[in-house]
Scaffold this motif. Structure first.
Motif, PDB file in Angstrom:
ATOM      1  N   PRO A   1      -8.570  78.449  27.464  1.00 21.40           N
ATOM      2  CA  PRO A   1      -7.977  77.244  28.059  1.00 21.40           C
ATOM      3  C   PRO A   1      -8.978  76.234  28.587  1.00 21.40           C
ATOM      4  N   ARG A   2     -10.277  76.589  28.680  1.00 21.44           N
ATOM      5  CA  ARG A   2     -11.257  75.642  29.187  1.00 21.44           C
ATOM      6  C   ARG A   2     -11.850  74.747  28.105  1.00 21.44           C
ATOM      7  N   LEU A   3     -11.461  74.963  26.855  1.00 27.76           N
ATOM      8  CA  LEU A   3     -11.878  74.031  25.818  1.00 27.76           C
ATOM      9  C   LEU A   3     -11.145  72.705  26.003  1.00 27.76           C
ATOM     10  N   ASN A   4     -11.781  71.589  25.614  1.00 30.60           N
ATOM     11  CA  ASN A   4     -11.077  70.313  25.586  1.00 30.60           C
ATOM     12  C   ASN A   4      -9.855  70.422  24.675  1.00 30.60           C
ATOM     13  N   GLY A   5      -8.749  69.816  25.103  1.00 36.35           N
ATOM     14  CA  GLY A   5      -7.525  69.826  24.298  1.00 36.35           C
ATOM     15  C   GLY A   5      -7.199  68.443  23.783  1.00 36.35           C
ATOM     16  N   ARG A   6      -6.705  68.352  22.544  1.00 34.45           N
ATOM     17  CA  ARG A   6      -6.289  67.072  21.982  1.00 34.45           C
ATOM     18  C   ARG A   6      -5.138  66.483  22.795  1.00 34.45           C
ATOM     19  N   VAL A   7      -5.044  65.163  22.791  1.00 31.67           N
ATOM     20  CA  VAL A   7      -4.002  64.460  23.545  1.00 31.67           C
ATOM     21  C   VAL A   7      -2.775  64.255  22.658  1.00 31.67           C
ATOM     22  N   TYR A   8      -1.610  64.655  23.186  1.00 29.25           N
ATOM     23  CA  TYR A   8      -0.345  64.540  22.464  1.00 29.25           C
ATOM     24  C   TYR A   8       0.660  63.738  23.283  1.00 29.25           C
ATOM     25  N   GLU A   9       1.618  63.148  22.572  1.00 31.76           N
ATOM     26  CA  GLU A   9       2.759  62.496  23.203  1.00 31.76           C
ATOM     27  C   GLU A   9       3.992  63.368  22.972  1.00 31.76           C
ATOM     28  N   ILE A  10       4.724  63.635  24.046  1.00 33.06           N
ATOM     29  CA  ILE A  10       5.980  64.380  23.963  1.00 33.06           C
ATOM     30  C   ILE A  10       7.116  63.391  24.144  1.00 33.06           C
ATOM     31  N   ASP A  11       7.972  63.265  23.135  1.00 30.22           N
ATOM     32  CA  ASP A  11       9.057  62.291  23.205  1.00 30.22           C
ATOM     33  C   ASP A  11      10.197  62.768  22.303  1.00 30.22           C
ATOM     34  N   GLY A  12      11.416  62.690  22.819  1.00 30.38           N
ATOM     35  CA  GLY A  12      12.566  63.095  22.025  1.00 30.38           C
ATOM     36  C   GLY A  12      12.526  64.544  21.587  1.00 30.38           C
ATOM     37  N   GLY A  13      11.896  65.390  22.391  1.00 29.28           N
ATOM     38  CA  GLY A  13      11.824  66.801  22.055  1.00 29.28           C
ATOM     39  C   GLY A  13      10.797  67.145  21.000  1.00 29.28           C
ATOM     40  N   LYS A  14       9.902  66.201  20.664  1.00 27.19           N
ATOM     41  CA  LYS A  14       8.889  66.443  19.652  1.00 27.19           C
ATOM     42  C   LYS A  14       7.508  66.122  20.200  1.00 27.19           C
ATOM     43  N   ALA A  15       6.495  66.802  19.664  1.00 24.27           N
ATOM     44  CA  ALA A  15       5.102  66.552  20.047  1.00 24.27           C
ATOM     45  C   ALA A  15       4.375  65.902  18.881  1.00 24.27           C
ATOM     46  N   ARG A  16       3.710  64.788  19.167  1.00 22.33           N
ATOM     47  CA  ARG A  16       2.917  64.157  18.111  1.00 22.33           C
ATOM     48  C   ARG A  16       1.550  63.778  18.661  1.00 22.33           C
ATOM     49  N   ARG A  17       0.551  63.915  17.814  1.00 21.76           N
ATOM     50  CA  ARG A  17      -0.815  63.628  18.220  1.00 21.76           C
ATOM     51  C   ARG A  17      -1.042  62.127  18.197  1.00 21.76           C
ATOM     52  N   ARG A  18      -1.535  61.593  19.306  1.00 19.70           N
ATOM     53  CA  ARG A  18      -1.736  60.155  19.418  1.00 19.70           C
ATOM     54  C   ARG A  18      -3.119  59.713  18.960  1.00 19.70           C
TER      55      ARG A  18
ATOM     56  N   ASP B   1       9.660  73.429  23.972  1.00 22.06           N
ATOM     57  CA  ASP B   1      10.695  74.441  24.156  1.00 22.06           C
ATOM     58  C   ASP B   1      12.076  73.805  24.076  1.00 22.06           C
ATOM     59  N   GLY B   2      13.059  74.640  23.792  1.00 25.10           N
ATOM     60  CA  GLY B   2      14.423  74.139  23.672  1.00 25.10           C
ATOM     61  C   GLY B   2      14.967  73.579  24.968  1.00 25.10           C
ATOM     62  N   ALA B   3      14.326  73.910  26.086  1.00 24.73           N
ATOM     63  CA  ALA B   3      14.812  73.427  27.381  1.00 24.73           C
ATOM     64  C   ALA B   3      14.292  72.038  27.729  1.00 24.73           C
ATOM     65  N   VAL B   4      13.597  71.391  26.795  1.00 26.84           N
ATOM     66  CA  VAL B   4      13.047  70.065  27.070  1.00 26.84           C
ATOM     67  C   VAL B   4      14.158  69.087  27.434  1.00 26.84           C
ATOM     68  N   LEU B   5      13.928  68.328  28.506  1.00 28.07           N
ATOM     69  CA  LEU B   5      14.889  67.300  28.889  1.00 28.07           C
ATOM     70  C   LEU B   5      14.851  66.166  27.874  1.00 28.07           C
ATOM     71  N   ALA B   6      16.006  65.648  27.504  1.00 26.85           N
ATOM     72  CA  ALA B   6      16.073  64.635  26.453  1.00 26.85           C
ATOM     73  C   ALA B   6      15.309  63.376  26.826  1.00 26.85           C
ATOM     74  N   HIS B   7      15.221  63.072  28.130  1.00 27.53           N
ATOM     75  CA  HIS B   7      14.581  61.825  28.540  1.00 27.53           C
ATOM     76  C   HIS B   7      13.095  61.982  28.822  1.00 27.53           C
ATOM     77  N   ALA B   8      12.539  63.185  28.651  1.00 27.17           N
ATOM     78  CA  ALA B   8      11.134  63.402  28.958  1.00 27.17           C
ATOM     79  C   ALA B   8      10.238  62.656  27.985  1.00 27.17           C
ATOM     80  N   HIS B   9       9.347  61.832  28.523  1.00 21.08           N
ATOM     81  CA  HIS B   9       8.377  61.092  27.713  1.00 21.08           C
ATOM     82  C   HIS B   9       7.025  61.243  28.394  1.00 21.08           C
ATOM     83  N   LEU B  10       6.167  62.056  27.795  1.00 20.49           N
ATOM     84  CA  LEU B  10       4.937  62.468  28.448  1.00 20.49           C
ATOM     85  C   LEU B  10       3.731  62.351  27.531  1.00 20.49           C
ATOM     86  N   MET B  11       2.573  62.206  28.156  1.00 23.32           N
ATOM     87  CA  MET B  11       1.288  62.466  27.512  1.00 23.32           C
ATOM     88  C   MET B  11       0.794  63.786  28.075  1.00 23.32           C
TER      89      MET B  11
END
Length: 330
Positions: free
Chosen positions: A62-79, A43-53
């Motif tokens: 929602p009970r299906l297994n979900g792929r793991v992503y990295e959130i960094d710099g306002g972008k999501a990428r699959r690790r 979302d546009g409200a993402v904090l610039a310093h947020a770095h998450l898995m």
């Protein structure tokens, strides 16, 4: 305490229904139907310093297994192409991924490395609930919901099992229900003991905090893996989570006479606490973005709120859960 089969009967009817639904979903899945290809929406409200898995969530299931992503710099990428979880946590070069096994009817935990490659695997005895890893990556904790304990008063009731695992060897260290507990300096034991919400002390992987549920109370306990012991600190604390500096704990506080919670933060030294600005009922083990900011799942999305009680909740990521604060350079 080997005779302690203790698991507390959850008065959390909503949680039991949710967990029961999870069992039904898993039982109905085929080997090729355990994982969603959903992607987190930043979302546009993402904090610039947020770095998450995070773990991606399919709102339709929602009970299906979900792929793991990295959130960094306002972008999501699959690790990783293959790692998919119901619960995920990572620290110190090791992680735990809990979810539905490929069979579609069982549950498993995978221990993975900094490249998200599975290095160990073990079966889970129930539905995945909580996962945590010590800051040095030595130990991990898994909590699952189980049914069938003889003292439970209803066939649909659930209790917990919380296990400490050596993430280097993949071997089980112990089950918290088998550790010694003291309260007010005296041995404390009951058949209905349940433990969940382990959070490890930064810089000391043997020490941790957790919730002990028994007799309608929800105690904050401080434990030591090496000593296989815990002591009760205070009542009214569920799913504790330590701040990066180890000075504060965010937790769920049950609203009296209801199946709702408020998020509160306590001072580790004084055990005094205060509410945060999130007023919705959040059923999650909250993560810290830093020493001042909380991040947590609500429904199918992630939100942040200041830990000091100021401000208001902000949407961080849509279609994601199980947030994990990451250090730079992993």
């Amino acid at each position: 305490m080997g005779s302690r089969n203790g698991k507390i009967l959850f008065a959390l009817v909503g949680v039991c229904l949710l967990v029961g639904a999870g069992y039904v979903v898993a039982a109905a899945l085929g080997p090729d139907e355990t994982t969603t290809e959903a992607r987190p929406q930043v979302d546009g409200a993402v904090l610039a310093h947020a770095h998450l898995m995070v773990r991606a969530v399919d709102p339709a299931n929602p009970r299906l297994n979900g792929r793991v992503y990295e959130i960094d710099g306002g972008k999501a990428r699959r690790r990783s192409g293959d790692l998919a979880c119901e619960r995920v946590y990572f620290a110190g070069g090791r992680g735990i991924c809990m979810g539905v096994a490929p069979s579609g009817v069982d549950y498993r935990a995978q221990i993975f490395d900094s490249q998200l490659r599975p290095v160990h695997e073990f079966a889970l005895t129930g539905f995945p609930s909580r996962a945590r890893v010590s800051s040095d990556g030595r130990y991990g904790a898994t909590t699952v919901f189980v049914s069938g304990d003889s003292y439970l008063q209803a066939p649909s009731a659930f209790s917990t099992r919380t296990v400490i695992v050596d993430l280097r060897s993949g071997e089980r260290v112990g089950q918290l229900e088998q550790f010694d507990v003291t309260k007010d300096g005296k041995p404390f034991d009951a058949v209905d003991f349940n433990f969940w919400g382990v959070t490890f002390v930064p810089g000391d992987s043997s020490r941790y905090y957790a919730t002990l549920g028994t007799g309608g109370s929800h105690y904050l306990v401080e434990g030591d893996i090496a000593a296989r012991s815990m002591r009760v600190l205070r009542d009214g604390v569920e799913c504790p989570s330590l701040s990066p500096d180890g000075e504060q704990i965010v937790f769920k506080s049950r609203v009296a006479g209801s199946e709702r919670w408020r998020l509160r933060v306590l001072d580790v030294e004084t055990l005094a606490d205060h509410a945060v600005a999130e007023t919705r009922s959040v059923d999650d083990q909250v993560e810290w973005l830093d020493n001042e900011t909380l991040v947590y799942s609500y429904e199918d999305d992630l939100y942040t709120v200041p830990a000091d009680g100021s401000g208001e909740p902000q949407l961080l990521v849509r279609d994601a859960s199980s947030p994990v604060r990451l250090d730079r350079g992993i």
